[in-house]
Enzyme design. Structure first.
Site, PDB file in Angstrom:
ATOM      1  N   ASP A   1      51.124  69.602 -88.999  1.00 57.59           N
ATOM      2  CA  ASP A   1      50.506  69.880 -87.697  1.00 57.59           C
ATOM      3  C   ASP A   1      51.222  71.036 -86.998  1.00 57.59           C
ATOM      4  OD1 ASP A   1      48.727  69.538 -85.636  1.00 57.59           O
ATOM      5  OD2 ASP A   1      49.833  67.900 -84.680  1.00 57.59           O
TER       6      ASP A   1
ATOM      7  N   LYS B   1      63.401  59.668 -78.913  1.00 54.78           N
ATOM      8  CA  LYS B   1      62.000  59.247 -79.021  1.00 54.78           C
ATOM      9  C   LYS B   1      61.972  57.725 -79.158  1.00 54.78           C
ATOM     10  CE  LYS B   1      57.847  60.417 -81.733  1.00 54.78           C
ATOM     11  NZ  LYS B   1      57.368  61.217 -82.898  1.00 54.78           N
TER      12      LYS B   1
END
Length: 552
Positions: A290, A156
């Protein structure tokens, strides 16, 4: 902290862009009320008075405005979509549709970013590195790679300009939030508080090293639980802008056909997912904030892999106990305890009518009283509870709101996997565990010792505090500080108005005096003409200032 002049110029440019977008979507009245019209060119100020698009609702115009303003504001809208205690249902529904339509940045830039962060050549850092990203977002994108030991990796990488752009927009939000707070319709939302909460959230997401540490902690907590898989983080290949982790391949948690092709039973996965999440909440007080299907992958062995740990909630022991007490109160229909809990859990933003609150709590409890805990629709109950708090100007703490929204999302996913799924049935064992732990003799003794220590500390400090107060009284040194809220803008407007009046008077006096000089003695032209020109320039400058302020 003093800003660099170039940063100020960039913010002014961005402010003009934001004001133009607000005006073009029919929010010109808001721009004028918070005093931002100075950032829009005079020629475009007709936009401020343009009526909103009649075919679009206010909620739709809010969503379109945030989408137009870009990634930071899209993320802000996504955070607001988790706050039904503040936003109406129609706005929540619109904001939940916000998607980041962000193109990936160039693979060569990604390589340069990795090499700069990790301090080496990409070919030496990794055996393979795919320059084509797997996925792209507003803050970064993910590339696939291979470790020298053969392991598949997901890397990432933060966008090179993400930090500067986010900080620029956060600075503008912080500057304008107090102005929004002065408008009664917006004051109830606590704009400065919302911006502060959002700033903490997005800055956490920008720090990939922090996300990596969170993943390491989750991996440690669930080391002995085979039903949860947390990707391995390569800490030696991780910095604030690069996160290197194990690549996880699996099926999305809501792909029922894919799960069945793997020979997995969706019903069992729903129960496992609920147990994993509730274990995070009630045992560790640290939970994934989330847990939507896109962040959940099911592996071949049936274990569930969690992805994207940028949004994590922390629930202190006290709040966990209050949450358990709420569920027990619903089951036992204790109105007085319910009123107390609502006030303890919520943060009052205005006066609370206790009589009306008691009536609404009694109505809320009647709705669910008598329903066995294992049959309780916890998603609907939590939604009603949030509405109850919102109607009485009680705001949920951010982490509790994050938990409630996560539970509602988890309940919906569980029912999709298993129509007979009920989250409350999975919650029941954890409630019993918390209650047993609360009344354990060791816990009672530890709590008594802690409270006794706090009481002794207060008793120890009280005489000293009283002595200081009495000394100040005897020396006439006791002072009360009053802070005026919202007067700075009023004072600023008075200063601007008085300055314009003074300039207008001076200009008028110069015009009149120059005219008199010209009329009385032609030999004084060399003095009168410069005075007349100066007065003319001052008059033009004053008129221009009034026109550009938008308050003609």
């Amino acid at each position: 902290m003093e800003r660099h002049p170039l940063q100020v110029l960039r913010n002014i440019g961005r402010a003009g862009e934001i004001v133009s977008v607000l005006a073009s979507h029919g929010f010109g009245d808001v721009v004028e009320r918070i005093g931002l019209q100075k950032y829009i060119r005079w020629g475009k100020r007709r936009l401020l008075r343009r009526p909103p698009e009649t075919q679009l609702t206010t909620a739709q115009r809010v969503r379109l405005t945030l989408e137009t303003l870009g990634p930071t504001f899209i993320k802000f809208g996504q955070v607001l979509s988790t706050r039904p205690d503040l936003m109406s249902d129609d706005i929540i529904q619109e904001l939940s549709q916000l998607q980041e339509q962000v193109p990936p940045f160039d693979g060569d830039l990604a390589v340069a970013q990795v090499e700069a962060e990790l301090g080496g050549n990409i070919d030496k850092l990794f055996a393979e590195f795919d320059r084509q990203p797997l996925a792209a977002g507003s803050l970064g994108q993910v590339h696939r790679a291979r470790h020298h030991d053969g392991s598949e990796l997901a890397i990432k990488i933060r966008r090179p300009d993400a930090l500067a752009n986010v900080e620029r927009d956060l600075a503008l939000m912080a500057e304008t939030a107090p102005a929004f707070a002065m408008i009664p319709q917006f004051a109830v939302f606590d704009p400065p508080g919302l911006v502060a909460q959002f700033s903490r959230t997005v800055r956490r997401e920008l720090n990939f090293r922090r996300e990596g540490k969170t993943m390491v902690e989750f991996r440690r907590l669930f080391a002995r639980d085979a039903t949860l898989h947390v990707p391995l983080v390569y800490e030696d290949l991780t910095t604030d802008a690069v996160l290197t982790m194990e690549f996880v391949s699996g099926v999305r948690a809501d792909d029922i056909d894919g799960l069945r092709k793997m020979g997995l039973e969706p019903r069992q996965l729903a129960a496992n997912g609920a147990r994993i999440f509730l274990k995070q909440v009630f045992e560790f007080g640290l939970f994934h904030g989330d847990p939507h299907p896109g962040n959940l992958r099911v592996l071949k062995d049936g274990s569930i892999a969690l992805l994207d740990f940028g949004m994590v909630g922390i629930l202190e022991a006290t709040m966990r106990d209050q949450l358990v007490d709420l569920l027990v109160t619903v089951v036992r229909n204790r109105v007085d305890q319910g009123v107390t809990l609502v006030q303890q859990l919520g943060q009052a933003t205005g006066p609370v009518n206790v009589v009306l609150l008691r009536a609404d709590v009694a109505d809320f409890l009647d709705r669910y009283y008598g329903v066995p805990l294992d049959q309780l629709n916890i998603g609907r109950m939590l939604g009603d509870f949030i509405s109850l708090m919102s109607s009485h100007s009680l705001r949920c703490p951010a982490d509790l709101m994050l938990l409630l929204r996560a539970l509602i999302s988890l309940d919906g996913l569980g029912r999709k996997l298993d129509p007979t799924f009920n989250l409350a049935a999975e919650v029941a064992p954890f409630i019993e565990q918390v209650v047993r732990r609360r009344y354990d003799p060791k816990q009672l003794l530890a709590r008594a010792v802690s409270e006794a220590g706090a009481f002794l500390q207060v008793a120890h400090d009280l005489p000293l505090s009283l002595n200081r107060t009495i000394q100040k009284l005897s020396q006439d040194d006791l002072r009360i500080q009053l802070e005026h809220q919202g007067l700075n803008k009023l004072i600023h407007e008075f200063d601007r108005s008085s300055n314009r009046i003074v300039v207008g008077l001076v200009t008028s006096a110069l015009v009149v005096s120059s005219a008199l000089v010209l009329r009385s003695d032609s030999a004084s032209y060399w003095l009168a003409i410069p005075i007349f020109l100066l007065s003319g320039l001052l008059g033009i400058w004053l008129i221009y200032g009034i026109l550009t302020s938008g308050r003609l």
